[in-house]
Enzyme design. Structure first.
Site, PDB file in Angstrom:
ATOM      1  N   GLY A  15      29.231  45.717  27.557  1.00 39.17           N
ATOM      2  CA  GLY A  15      30.141  46.314  26.575  1.00 39.17           C
ATOM      3  C   GLY A  15      29.385  47.073  25.494  1.00 39.17           C
ATOM      4  O   GLY A  15      29.749  48.206  25.150  1.00 39.17           O
ATOM      5  N   ASP A 303      32.834  39.371  25.874  1.00 41.14           N
ATOM      6  CA  ASP A 303      33.044  37.916  25.873  1.00 41.14           C
ATOM      7  C   ASP A 303      33.080  37.311  24.468  1.00 41.14           C
ATOM      8  O   ASP A 303      33.655  36.232  24.292  1.00 41.14           O
ATOM      9  CB  ASP A 303      31.932  37.208  26.675  1.00 41.14           C
ATOM     10  CG  ASP A 303      32.024  37.484  28.165  1.00 41.14           C
ATOM     11  OD1 ASP A 303      32.848  38.330  28.571  1.00 41.14           O
ATOM     12  OD2 ASP A 303      31.254  36.874  28.927  1.00 41.14           O
ATOM     13  N   HIS A 435      44.697  49.466  61.899  1.00 40.13           N
ATOM     14  CA  HIS A 435      44.510  48.471  62.944  1.00 40.13           C
ATOM     15  C   HIS A 435      43.209  48.695  63.699  1.00 40.13           C
ATOM     16  O   HIS A 435      42.860  49.841  63.944  1.00 40.13           O
ATOM     17  CB  HIS A 435      45.692  48.578  63.920  1.00 40.13           C
ATOM     18  CG  HIS A 435      45.679  47.520  64.970  1.00 40.13           C
ATOM     19  ND1 HIS A 435      45.955  46.196  64.684  1.00 40.13           N
ATOM     20  CD2 HIS A 435      45.402  47.592  66.292  1.00 40.13           C
ATOM     21  CE1 HIS A 435      45.863  45.495  65.814  1.00 40.13           C
ATOM     22  NE2 HIS A 435      45.526  46.315  66.779  1.00 40.13           N
TER      23      HIS A 435
END
Ligand code: NDP
Length: 452
Positions: A15, A303, A435
């Site tokens: 951060g 945090d 698939h």
């Protein structure tokens, strides 16, 4: 008043570094950052990155067993921590260098020092310098919390695990959250005999209960001795290891004991009280939607604010802070519908509400599927994939998507886009299946298994 800097960031983790870089480049600010330990913070130095490298390392044993079933003449042999460890640390050194360079090349001045607040604009560094800044960003992260039980001083935390000289033969992991479950799986995969005590009814509290139960069963099946409703009460150092008494009065020996019992914000001894920053009960910096603390010039991200403690969230918070403060574009942080993954074996990928939470919000339909994945079934593994969609009866939106499968972390990122966009069950249904894949089941669940 003239300040030395427009922004002073305390903490060089995800951060803080993102905010510093963006403020310097996009916000044309004069920025400095102080880090007392290593650049990169918890994520890079003692969290996500080394953990994920250990997840990879621990998966190879099983992969080699599977390979034999597919006709390859290979033997897994033993895992050698002495080979892995220096390579791990070399990688962390490399990444730390990148973090330092990001700051340098973007014109952020760095201090390898601990920082303390003197007041709302003044920072004292452990180098003895005192500097001033118009804005201060607290991005100091958190640290592991170990409960105060007898003998706790003999135990380790996730901080220590990457630094072990050798892997123990046996370990007790206490806790049932992200870190406890991930390390139980990692260490088991690396050949350590793992016991896990969790005090509650089911690991991964707060996650969808059935998804968590599915993981617990897979962990037990793999050979992890997971004991629910059990906690450690005392720990004694004895010859050859640690003797742990549990809540049932049993005494068991382990070579190591690791506590993964949560984390606490790093807010002590930082002078926050000098500046008048309000802390919450858990020691976190209290902030508003724009990450502004009770002191208008001081913001906090990551945090240390104990909102959602995930690296990408801290990065978003850092970027939103720069928009708000340096780009004249007030930007609240969007904490709604954050996808996440628990890197257990198998992984859990999740976004949105658990079935338990959704039930309380209004009428829902629950779609789920359990099946043996083609790859592991061929290899003779018992693993089952589990997928669940929780759908609002009111507007058909998918409120929660939970996947327990190999690579669920990768899958949920993509399913997360649809859920974040507000996709309905019918949007999922009209998407053609790819698939053969596991994730095609996400678009082929036809009938709800439950309605409430
Ligand atoms: P968590 O909050 O996830 O889990 C803490 C665990 O410790 C819970 O099971 C809790 O039990 C238990 N606990 C707390 N106190 C005690 C006690 N006194 N005695 C026994 N058990 C106790 O914390 P973690 O440390 O695992 O992780 C911290 C945070 O880091 C996570 O919440 C997450 O935000 C982040 N993280 C994210 C990862 C990822 O994205 N993959 C990986 C690792 C961490 P109870 O449930 O009963 O309270």
């Amino acid at each position: 008043m003239d300040f030395d800097y427009d922004l002073f960031v305390i903490g060089g983790g995800s951060g803080g570094v993102r905010a510093a870089r963006l403020a310097a480049t996009e916000g044309n600010a004069r920025v400095a950052l102080a880090e007392e330990y290593r650049y990169g913070g918890t994520c890079v130095i003692r969290g996500c990155v080394p953990k994920k490298l250990m997840v990879f390392a621990s998966g190879y044993g099983e992969m080699m067993e599977d390979a034999r079933a597919y006709g390859w003449d290979v033997e897994a042999g033993d895992f050698d921590w002495q080979v892995f460890r220096p390579r791990l640390h070399a990688e962390l050194d490399r990444l730390e260098g990148i973090y330092r360079n990001i700051l340098k090349s973007n014109g952020v001045e760095t201090f390898d020092a601990r920082a303390e607040l003197i007041d709302a604009h003044t920072i004292k560094l452990s180098t003895g310098q005192t500097v001033t800044a118009k804005h201060i960003l607290l991005a100091t992260g958190g640290h592991p919390f170990t409960p105060d039980i007898e003998g706790a001083e003999h135990t380790i935390t996730s901080n220590d695990i990457f630094l072990l000289d050798e892997l123990p033969k046996s370990i007790l992991i206490v806790g049932g959250g992200f870190i406890a479950c991930e390390f139980a799986c990692i260490l088991h995969g690396l050949g350590v005999q793992v016991t896990q005590y969790y005090r509650g009814e089911m690991i991964l509290r707060g996650f969808d209960f059935e998804s968590a139960s599915h993981i617990a069963a897979a962990m037990q099946e793999r050979g992890i001795d997971l004991r629910l409703r059990t906690n450690a009460t005392t720990i004694k150092k004895v010859d050859g290891g640690l003797s742990v008494t549990d809540t049932d009065g049993r005494e068991t020996m382990f070579e190591k004991v690791m506590f993964a019992t949560g984390r606490k914000p790093n807010t002590s001894d930082m002078g926050l009280e000098n500046a008048g920053v309000t802390l919450g009960k858990g020691g976190q910096v209290e902030v508003d939607d724009y990450s502004q603390s009770s002191v208008p010039t001081i913001y906090a991200v990551g945090d240390v604010t104990n909102r959602i403690n995930l690296t990408p969230v801290a990065i978003r918070e850092g970027a939103a802070f720069v928009e708000t403060v340096f780009k004249d574009n007030p930007t609240p942080v969007d904490h709604h519908l954050v996808p996440s993954a628990v890197f257990t074996q198998p992984e859990l990928g999740t976004i949105g509400m658990s079935e338990e939470d959704a039930r309380d919000e209004g009428p829902i339909e629950v779609y789920e599927t359990r099946f043996k994945g083609m790859q592991s079934a061929f290899a003779g593994r018992e693993d089952k994939v589990y997928m669940k969609l929780i759908v609002s009866k009111a507007d058909r939106r998918v409120l929660g998507c939970h996947i327990v499968a190999d690579h669920a972390g990768e899958l949920i990122q993509l399913a997360g886009i649809a859920v974040k966009m507000g996709a309905t069950k019918e949007d999922f249904d009209r998407t053609v299946a790819v698939h053969p894949t596991m994730s095609e089941e996400l678009v082929t669940m036809k009938t709800p298994v439950r309605e409430t």
